[in-house]
Structures are given as structure tokens and as C-alpha cells.
Design an enzyme around this catalytic site. Sequence first.
Site, PDB file in Angstrom:
ATOM      1  N   LYS A   1      12.021  24.625   1.547  1.00  0.00           N
ATOM      2  CA  LYS A   1      11.055  23.438   1.311  1.00  0.00           C
ATOM      3  C   LYS A   1       9.681  23.835   1.643  1.00  0.00           C
ATOM      4  O   LYS A   1       9.241  24.152   2.667  1.00  0.00           O
ATOM      5  CB  LYS A   1      11.374  22.322   2.269  1.00  0.00           C
ATOM      6  CG  LYS A   1      10.609  21.326   1.921  1.00  0.00           C
ATOM      7  CD  LYS A   1      10.797  20.038   2.914  1.00  0.00           C
ATOM      8  CE  LYS A   1       9.592  20.221   3.824  1.00  0.00           C
ATOM      9  NZ  LYS A   1       8.180  19.908   2.978  1.00  0.00           N
TER      10      LYS A   1
ATOM     11  N   GLU B   1       7.330  29.789  13.843  1.00  0.00           N
ATOM     12  CA  GLU B   1       5.721  30.233  13.945  1.00  0.00           C
ATOM     13  C   GLU B   1       4.976  28.992  13.876  1.00  0.00           C
ATOM     14  O   GLU B   1       4.607  28.397  13.027  1.00  0.00           O
ATOM     15  CB  GLU B   1       5.575  31.087  12.464  1.00  0.00           C
ATOM     16  CG  GLU B   1       6.516  32.322  12.582  1.00  0.00           C
ATOM     17  CD  GLU B   1       6.125  33.253  13.426  1.00  0.00           C
ATOM     18  OE1 GLU B   1       4.947  33.360  13.861  1.00  0.00           O
ATOM     19  OE2 GLU B   1       7.085  34.224  13.787  1.00  0.00           O
TER      20      GLU B   1
ATOM     21  N   CYS C   1      -3.415  29.990  11.113  1.00  0.00           N
ATOM     22  CA  CYS C   1      -3.055  29.938  12.476  1.00  0.00           C
ATOM     23  C   CYS C   1      -3.483  30.858  13.087  1.00  0.00           C
ATOM     24  O   CYS C   1      -3.717  30.924  14.646  1.00  0.00           O
ATOM     25  CB  CYS C   1      -1.547  30.145  12.474  1.00  0.00           C
ATOM     26  SG  CYS C   1      -1.265  31.527  11.484  1.00  0.00           S
TER      27      CYS C   1
ATOM     28  N   GLU D   1      -5.951  22.992  18.730  1.00  0.00           N
ATOM     29  CA  GLU D   1      -6.036  23.959  17.576  1.00  0.00           C
ATOM     30  C   GLU D   1      -7.035  22.660  16.375  1.00  0.00           C
ATOM     31  O   GLU D   1      -6.766  21.719  15.920  1.00  0.00           O
ATOM     32  CB  GLU D   1      -4.722  23.929  16.884  1.00  0.00           C
ATOM     33  CG  GLU D   1      -4.935  25.155  15.720  1.00  0.00           C
ATOM     34  CD  GLU D   1      -3.325  25.269  15.170  1.00  0.00           C
ATOM     35  OE1 GLU D   1      -2.732  24.266  15.075  1.00  0.00           O
ATOM     36  OE2 GLU D   1      -3.029  26.337  14.781  1.00  0.00           O
TER      37      GLU D   1
HETATM   38  P1  NAD Z   1       3.222  20.573   9.550  1.00  0.00           P
HETATM   39  O1  NAD Z   1       3.991  21.020  10.698  1.00  0.00           O
HETATM   40  O2  NAD Z   1       2.753  19.475   9.555  1.00  0.00           O
HETATM   41  O3  NAD Z   1       4.350  20.907   8.512  1.00  0.00           O
HETATM   42  C1  NAD Z   1       4.805  22.140   8.079  1.00  0.00           C
HETATM   43  C2  NAD Z   1       6.306  21.762   7.344  1.00  0.00           C
HETATM   44  O4  NAD Z   1       7.149  21.061   8.075  1.00  0.00           O
HETATM   45  C3  NAD Z   1       6.006  21.072   6.085  1.00  0.00           C
HETATM   46  O5  NAD Z   1       6.765  21.694   4.756  1.00  0.00           O
HETATM   47  C4  NAD Z   1       6.347  19.816   6.180  1.00  0.00           C
HETATM   48  O6  NAD Z   1       6.665  18.835   5.209  1.00  0.00           O
HETATM   49  C5  NAD Z   1       7.485  20.073   7.349  1.00  0.00           C
HETATM   50  N1  NAD Z   1       7.880  18.827   8.019  1.00  0.00           N
HETATM   51  C6  NAD Z   1       7.227  17.752   8.657  1.00  0.00           C
HETATM   52  N2  NAD Z   1       7.881  17.283   9.468  1.00  0.00           N
HETATM   53  C7  NAD Z   1       9.039  17.585   9.536  1.00  0.00           C
HETATM   54  C8  NAD Z   1      10.288  17.299  10.397  1.00  0.00           C
HETATM   55  N3  NAD Z   1      10.329  16.296  11.115  1.00  0.00           N
HETATM   56  N4  NAD Z   1      11.264  18.150  10.135  1.00  0.00           N
HETATM   57  C9  NAD Z   1      11.246  19.065   9.110  1.00  0.00           C
HETATM   58  N5  NAD Z   1      10.096  19.554   8.562  1.00  0.00           N
HETATM   59  C10 NAD Z   1       9.193  18.565   8.618  1.00  0.00           C
HETATM   60  O7  NAD Z   1       2.211  21.852   9.499  1.00  0.00           O
HETATM   61  P2  NAD Z   1       1.153  22.173   8.366  1.00  0.00           P
HETATM   62  O8  NAD Z   1      -0.036  21.027   8.515  1.00  0.00           O
HETATM   63  O9  NAD Z   1       1.629  22.061   7.008  1.00  0.00           O
HETATM   64  O10 NAD Z   1       0.539  23.376   8.661  1.00  0.00           O
HETATM   65  C11 NAD Z   1      -0.474  23.670   9.760  1.00  0.00           C
HETATM   66  C12 NAD Z   1       0.087  24.163  11.005  1.00  0.00           C
HETATM   67  O11 NAD Z   1       0.928  25.470  10.649  1.00  0.00           O
HETATM   68  C13 NAD Z   1      -1.050  24.751  11.985  1.00  0.00           C
HETATM   69  O12 NAD Z   1      -0.335  24.113  13.311  1.00  0.00           O
HETATM   70  C14 NAD Z   1      -0.841  26.205  11.902  1.00  0.00           C
HETATM   71  O13 NAD Z   1      -1.174  26.791  13.181  1.00  0.00           O
HETATM   72  C15 NAD Z   1       0.712  26.305  11.806  1.00  0.00           C
HETATM   73  N6  NAD Z   1       0.821  27.748  11.062  1.00  0.00           N
HETATM   74  C16 NAD Z   1       1.527  28.767  11.794  1.00  0.00           C
HETATM   75  C17 NAD Z   1       1.648  29.974  11.327  1.00  0.00           C
HETATM   76  C18 NAD Z   1       2.085  31.112  12.102  1.00  0.00           C
HETATM   77  O14 NAD Z   1       2.673  32.090  11.652  1.00  0.00           O
HETATM   78  N7  NAD Z   1       2.416  31.002  13.616  1.00  0.00           N
HETATM   79  C19 NAD Z   1       1.141  30.301   9.968  1.00  0.00           C
HETATM   80  C20 NAD Z   1       0.548  29.307   9.450  1.00  0.00           C
HETATM   81  C21 NAD Z   1       0.236  27.839   9.762  1.00  0.00           C
END
Ligand code: NAD
Length: 508
Positions: free
Chosen positions: A192, A267, A301, A401
Site C-alpha cells: 500500500k 522505519e 527522514c 521532526e
Molecule cells: P504516515 O505515518 O502518516 O503514513 C505512512 C503510511 O502509513 C501511509 O501509507 C499511510 O496511509 C499509512 N497509514 C496511516 N495510518 C495508518 C494506520 N492506522 N495503519 C496502517 N497504515 C497507516 O507517514 P507519512 O506522513 O506518509 O511520511 C512521513 C514520515 O515518514 C516521517 O515521520 C518520516 O520521518 C518517515 N520516514 C521514515 C523513513 C525511514 O526510513 N526511517 C523514510 C521516509 C519517511
Amino acid sequence: MTDLSIISDATLSVPATPQELRHFINGKFVESADGAVSERVSPSHGVVVSRAAKGSESDVNAAVAAARAAFDDGRWSRISAKERAQVLLTVADLIELNTERFALMETLESGKPISQSRGEVSGAADLWRYAASLARTSHGDSHNSLGDDMLGVVLKEPIGVVSIITPWNFPFWILSQKLPFALAAGCTCVVKPSEMTPSTTAMLGELLSAAGLPDGVCNIVLGYGQPVGSQMSTHNEVDMVTFTGSTAVGKRISELASGTLKKVALELGGKNAQVIFPDADLDDAADAVTFGVYFNVGQCCNSSSRIIVHEDIADKFVAKVVALSRKVRFGNPLNPDTQVGAIVTPEHREKIKSYVREAVESGAEVCLGGEAMDVPGIGAQFFQPTIIRGVSADMPIAREEVFGPVLTVLTFRTMDEAIELANDTEYGLSAGIWSDNIHNSLTFARSARAGTVWTNTWMDGFPEVAFGGMKQSGQGREIGQYGYDEFLEVKSVVMRIGRTRQPWVKPA
Ligand code: NAD
């Protein structure tokens, strides 16, 4: 601000019609069972650029059933690693052939500059190739010294059906840090993407089919975290969830998955510091700090959103970063010269603004930027390059962040102080040190509580080198041998050679 470098024109244009996207389940592109769709408005250009099927629980159930059947009948999990590797290598070639088409959609949906989307998509091909090499070279262990009549072997087996949930900031790269490794191991998958950036993941379905991936091995469900992501995290027939995204959602997924004790790899976020010593090459360090904070509009990130500079050079160093920041080219992401594009949503832009406002109200000083901005002729979803000084370690802007083009400056006098400040956050994703003194570099590298430490560089990564976070930045590792091993179960087989077993029950 007139002294910034702003680009408003472009060489590419927004396509006349939005990209239409459907789920990819059991080898077929399908609409949602209930016909629902969602639209994505481009952050930079304010127009609808994609229209995607919006999944429900029944779409997830169909995808998981397809993945489960494909795993259990061995059409992928039990063929030779050579055959699996061949499919992954073909996908890599197809990614390269389709880079331009994929990069355009990545830019339109995320707001990142086209040059960075091109790099992200074409660079991802190498992850697929590296995963193919692991499929063929990975092996278990043998124990030939257990006694003359015993032999032990440790087998590595694919873990099963894997749910892959990805964020919007590097949609294709993060997908490629997970999917080819899971496939190389012999797993089957349900994927997804973020509801904000579904295109490149859905478009990959075409390439998987063309490369000969058997139906049902990789299934793609488009839609929101609720209900699609949460159903993928709780489903009884899923053996593992690998998630990249925010720490808050990562914790929620961990809770959801605990009901079935499926394996969880996370991650998550970061608040990464670069420490700058006076003996460093300050021009090089200033350039890396500038790159580290503005790359991907700071929505990264690994953003180096904090610098910890030695007091003796703090003024000089900040002046260098301010001067470079004025030269960074902000604006229209469809221009190949642009280095920093748009903020992902209006809500996120407001959140960045509120971090800056709160810091200023607590006494911090804005050295550059600090405001949202319009790019003439395009739109308002941009944020100025921003540098904030006079910050204390307890301010939210120094600990949380921000996820925007905002750099926070802290200062130190001793190595112990620098280490304490760098580690003074709940995150532990990455950290860096700039010094020509090897003792400084090694002391810091060993003391930083972070999954990756860079010395005299920032954000260099390789498919071979594991990536992941300590503390609340995650659990498990991605890429490299360690990342591949996450998708494997370990099974020990203990064998007796000859009829040497002594009876447990004494004969009468
Ligand atoms: P997010 O957590 O809002 O969403 C990530 C994914 O999770 C999306 O596909 C979203 O639809 C899904 N999601 C949301 N609620 C959910 C639930 N209850 N159950 C299952 N899935 C759910 O994150 P974002 O805003 O898309 O991305 C930004 C974040 O990602 C930042 O915190 C960033 O640091 C982190 N990030 C980490 C890395 C890493 O490798 N450590 C890399 C890139 C981004």
C-alpha cells in the site's frame, strides 16, 4: 524575500488529464469493490494529477488471499533463486526504461524537483539488482562438528505473506528498499503506497507483469491508512508487516499487529544532528548541511534538521550556510534546475510555520526565511529556506521532526557536550560529524545512538549497507544482507546418521 533564488518557469508541463490508477490484485488491474476513488492534487501546481481506486477491507482481503495462495502453492517461494533473480533483474531494466514517465508522476504528486525524482526512480533499479544478487548468494549454515553421528543444518526460508506500507516522501525509493528484498527471499506481498503518492507504486504493477512475476505474488492496494493499512496490519493471513512512516503510526501498527504476533519492521522519523568541529573543512561541511536540510524540501527522514556547531566557529559557519541557502534554487519542480520544490499539503505547511512561530515566541532568532511563500505563477504551497539560532535543546523545534526546510542551530564546547546534545532526542536514525581529527570522528561515531553515522559526509547510502533506526526511529533494518534477512525465517534441521540413538525408555 527578494534575495532568494526562485524559479517559476518550467520545461515540462502538467499532463492534460490525470493519471488513472487501479489496484493490482492477482495479476489484474481492478477497481475498488465499492467503486470508490480518491484524487491527488499536485502540491506545486494545485490541479488534480491522479485519480486512484480507494481501497476498502474487501479489497485488502482479496489481495491477501491472492498473496497467501501464491505463497502456499510455491509458484514463487519454491522456485529456484536463479529464476526469482531473473525476474528482479528484468524489473530493474524496465524501471530504467520507464524512468521519465515514473519521475514525472513522482514529482506531480509529491512536489519534489524532477531532477530528484529522476534520480530516485533510476537509482531504485540498483536496489532491484542488488536484491537479485542476494537471492542467489544467501544461504544458511551447516554444523558438522556435533559428533560423528549428528549433522545440523540451519535453513533460511521466506517468512510468508508480507504487508508493505510506504510514505509519500520517497514513494518509489522506499518501495524499492522493501519489495525486491521480500521477493528475492521468496515472500509474496501486499503493498500500500501513501494515499498522496499512489502513482509510481500502481504503475510498477505493469512492470512486474511484463517481467514475468507470477500472478498473486505482488498485489497492490491503493487507499488510506484507515481501513487499508490497518487491515493489512491485523490480517490473520499476513506473516509480517514492514512499514515506513511516522513514529506515531508505526506505534499504532505495532499494537495492531500484536494481536497475531506477526513480525513488524519499522522505519520511522528522525531528528538528525550534524556536529561541526573547528578543524573540519568548513566549506565542505556548510555545503553538506545545506544539502542535508533542503533536500526533498526537508521532508526527509534523514534531514539534518539540527546542527551542533563549536562555539568558536558558530558565527562564521552559520554565515556560510545562510549565504549558500540564498543560492539554493527553490520553486517549480518541473524545471530541471530546481533544487527544492513544494510542501506536500497546506496542513503540513501550516505545521512547519507553527514550529517556527513557537521558537520565535520562546526567544529564538530567525537568521533566514521563516515564512511560507508563493512561487509566482504556480502556487502558495512553498516554504522559505529557514535558519533558526538561539535555540535551546528543550524547544520542540530542536527535538521534534519539523519535516520542512528549517535548520536549527545549537552550539557546544566539548565532545561530551556535543554527544549529549546529539543523543538528546527520542529519535535515533542518523547523525554526522565533521572533523579532520580521526579521534573525534571515531569517538562520536561510537557514542552516537543512531542507526547510521556519517563522518565528513552526509546521506551517502548504498544497497549493500544496512539502514534503520535506534530508539523511536524504528526496529529492524532495511537493505544490505541485514535487510534481506528480515524477510527470512530460520529453521534448524537436526539429523542423526546411523542407528546410534540410545532408548529413553529402558527395555524391560
Ligand atoms: P504516515 O505515518 O502518516 O503514513 C505512512 C503510511 O502509513 C501511509 O501509507 C499511510 O496511509 C499509512 N497509514 C496511516 N495510518 C495508518 C494506520 N492506522 N495503519 C496502517 N497504515 C497507516 O507517514 P507519512 O506522513 O506518509 O511520511 C512521513 C514520515 O515518514 C516521517 O515521520 C518520516 O520521518 C518517515 N520516514 C521514515 C523513513 C525511514 O526510513 N526511517 C523514510 C521516509 C519517511
